[in-house]
Design an enzyme around this catalytic site. Structure first.
Site, mmCIF file in Angstrom:
data_model
loop_
_atom_site.group_PDB
_atom_site.id
_atom_site.type_symbol
_atom_site.label_atom_id
_atom_site.label_comp_id
_atom_site.label_asym_id
_atom_site.label_seq_id
_atom_site.Cartn_x
_atom_site.Cartn_y
_atom_site.Cartn_z
ATOM 1 C CE1 TYR A 52 -3.575 2.651 0.918
ATOM 2 C CE2 TYR A 52 -2.060 3.315 2.653
ATOM 3 C CZ TYR A 52 -3.186 3.557 1.890
ATOM 4 O OH TYR A 52 -3.910 4.698 2.093
ATOM 5 C CG ASN A 191 0.329 6.906 7.083
ATOM 6 O OD1 ASN A 191 -0.527 6.944 7.947
ATOM 7 N ND2 ASN A 191 0.244 6.131 6.008
ATOM 8 N NE ARG A 277 -17.184 21.272 52.197
ATOM 9 C CZ ARG A 277 -17.916 20.177 52.028
ATOM 10 N NH1 ARG A 277 -17.359 18.982 52.144
ATOM 11 N NH2 ARG A 277 -19.200 20.267 51.762
#
Length: 541
Positions: A52, A191, A277
């Site tokens: 790819y 990427n 508190r």
């Protein structure tokens, strides 16, 4: 001193330090790993192994085969088509953080770029010649790194020594030639998750520094409002298992030690309002989130987030196409940090409101000079309330935004980079809220009717403020004081606490109350460059 990317990946503090101006160097072993991964890509190309983004198109074009002669064109075209950012450019600090995270990712040795490409990014950092990176236009990553990578090939624009230059002119100034990208290099440059990871490291640094200041400013407000120190009792707080809570309790005890003002009001109230508190509980919870987020960011920096990953040997190269570039975990962590800081800031605004409200403060209305001609801090509290509301809107989780891109190929989006950008914006807003509380607390000391000494630490804080701005008498625009107080918080740390060795949560051995051992949390550190970063909305390959 230079920060070395060696066998160990960078951690978030190192990325933040590089963002703030430290130099980055690659060790010999990191260089060797980058070279070895490039050799694998060369073999993948020669053997025509389907990969790819190497010999196919990207996104929904992943099944379109690209010939060897077209692979350089593919790499260049990826940068051109993916550089789609819009809006105001990121600041220098943000851009440096992203570049540092990108080099760190390449140094894992599974991306396949040439060493020359990584060195080009290192050179840009060293020269502080920084690409112009529009903040908006991402649903995940891609666009920010595309704008950075453009400069490597002589395209895009940079900021260098106060000038805006074209990428080609900038490289010429540095004595460098534009790169011609090889197979996979265009995809590798856009990427992975360096964008969100770099920005996340900045968010951690700024949040850590802000939390230290918020503890200090809360101590000033607590003292001015005559709180009951029993809220910070060590034995009581240790009954709740939270490193952050117990650390903040220790910090509050140290900050308020030897307060004559508080000694004058011991036992006068059974309980203080929650904004006073629960300082250990809310600030401590935020510190616990910070610790958890830091762990996620460090894991991301230690991970290979490229797609595809190359591995194996030159004789048997392997290609893994997976979704490691999707930053789901870091998107969720950034959303969590955003919510935590927004809550801390919201409580700071509640303490501010008590300081300016004569019904509960015992101080002149709005901390103003008497007579009705002065408004004092009345409208400054409006500003804080507005920023709290803005944070509330921003804190909606980016990781749930969703969307569909690339012709249904990328049909689940985590919006990691936008999550980091909005975290930075929330931290910036929170710093402005705390800055207003700091000014109001200093003003309240000036108007106190109690003839008693402040705690030494809050005295030092008051003097720090008065070294920057004078008591306010409606004699100048209050916005200028607010900006000065914000810079004070953003640019450094509060005065050191007394007895730093005691800033550890109490521990139980399990024999007295059955409570488990409570681990100590990390002490905070100064913020780095606090420049706001715009929130941005790109998923990726």
């Amino acid at each position: 001193m230079a920060i070395l990317r060696s066998v160990r990946p960078l951690d978030w503090r190192q990325v933040a330090a590089i963002a703030a101006g430290e130099t980055l160097e690659l060790s010999a072993d990191a260089r060797a790993r980058i070279d070895a991964a490039h050799t694998l890509v060369e073999q993948i190309v020669v053997r025509s192994i389907r990969a790819y983004g190497v010999n196919t198109g990207v996104g929904a074009l992943c099944d379109v085969v690209v010939s060897q002669s077209e692979q350089r064109t593919l790499s260049r075209n990826i940068l051109m088509s993916h550089a789609v950012g819009v809006g105001t450019p990121l600041g220098a600090t943000e851009t440096r953080a992203i570049i540092a995270a990108a080099v760190n990712n390449f140094a894992h040795g599974h991306s396949g770029i040439r060493l020359e490409v990584a060195e080009r990014l290192v050179a840009l950092l060293a020269a502080d010649c920084l690409p112009e990176v529009p903040a908006f236009g991402s649903v995940g990553y891609l666009s920010h790194m595309a704008h950075i990578a453009l400069v490597c090939i002589g395209e895009g624009h940079v900021r260098y020594r106060g000038e805006r230059l074209s990428g080609r002119d900038a490289l010429q100034r540095l004595g460098l030639e534009p790169l011609v990208l090889e197979a996979k290099e265009g995809l590798s440059l856009v990427n992975g998750t360096p964008c969100v990871t770099g920005l996340a490291a900045l968010a951690l640094a700024r949040a850590e520094g802000l939390l230290d200041w918020t503890d200090a400013v809360a101590a000033m407000s607590f003292e001015n409002l005559h709180g009951q120190l029993a809220a910070f009792d060590a034995e009581s707080l240790a009954m709740r298992v939270s490193p952050g809570l117990n650390l903040v309790g220790s910090r509050m005890r140290a900050a308020l030690a030897d307060s004559g003002i508080l000694a004058s009001f011991v036992g006068q109230r059974t309980q203080d309002p929650l904004s006073m508190r629960t300082i250990p509980h809310v600030h401590g919870a935020a510190r616990d989130v910070l610790t958890a987020t830091a762990d996620v960011v460090n894991r991301e920096l230690a991970s290979i987030t490229d797609n595809p990953i190359v591995a194996g040997t030159p004789e048997a190269p392997r290609v893994y196409s997976q979704a490691h570039a999707v930053g789901a975990s870091i998107a969720l962590a950034m959303d969590s940090l955003s919510t935590a800081i927004a809550q801390v800031a919201a409580m700071a605004e509640r303490r501010l409101d008590r300081l300016v409200n004569p019904l509960v403060s015992g101080l002149p209305a709005f901390l103003a000079e008497p007579g009705g001609t002065c408004s004092g801090f009345m409208i400054a509290q409006y500003t804080a309330a507005s920023l709290v509301a803005q944070n509330r809107r921003l804190a909606a989780p980016a990781s749930l935004d969703g969307g569909i891109t690339s012709g249904l190929q990328e049909d689940h989006l985590c919006h990691a980079t936008p999550a980091a950008l909005k975290a930075l914006e929330i931290i910036d807003n929170a710093g402005r809220i705390v800055a207003i509380e700091l000014l109001a607390a200093a003003q309240a000391y000036d108007l106190q009717a109690v003839d008693a000494a402040r705690a030494p630490h809050t005295e030092a804080l008051w003097r720090r403020v008065r070294g920057v701005v004078a008591t306010y008498r409606d004699d100048r625009p209050l916005a200028d004081d607010m900006a000065a107080a914000f810079r004070l918080i953003a640019d450094g740390a509060p005065p050191p606490l007394p007895n730093p060795g005691n800033l550890q949560p109490p521990r139980h051995d399990g024999t007295d109350s059955g409570a488990p051992i409570v681990a100590a949390g990390p002490a905070g550190a100064a913020a780095n460059d606090p420049r706001p970063a715009a929130a941005g909305a790109q998923a990726g390959h």
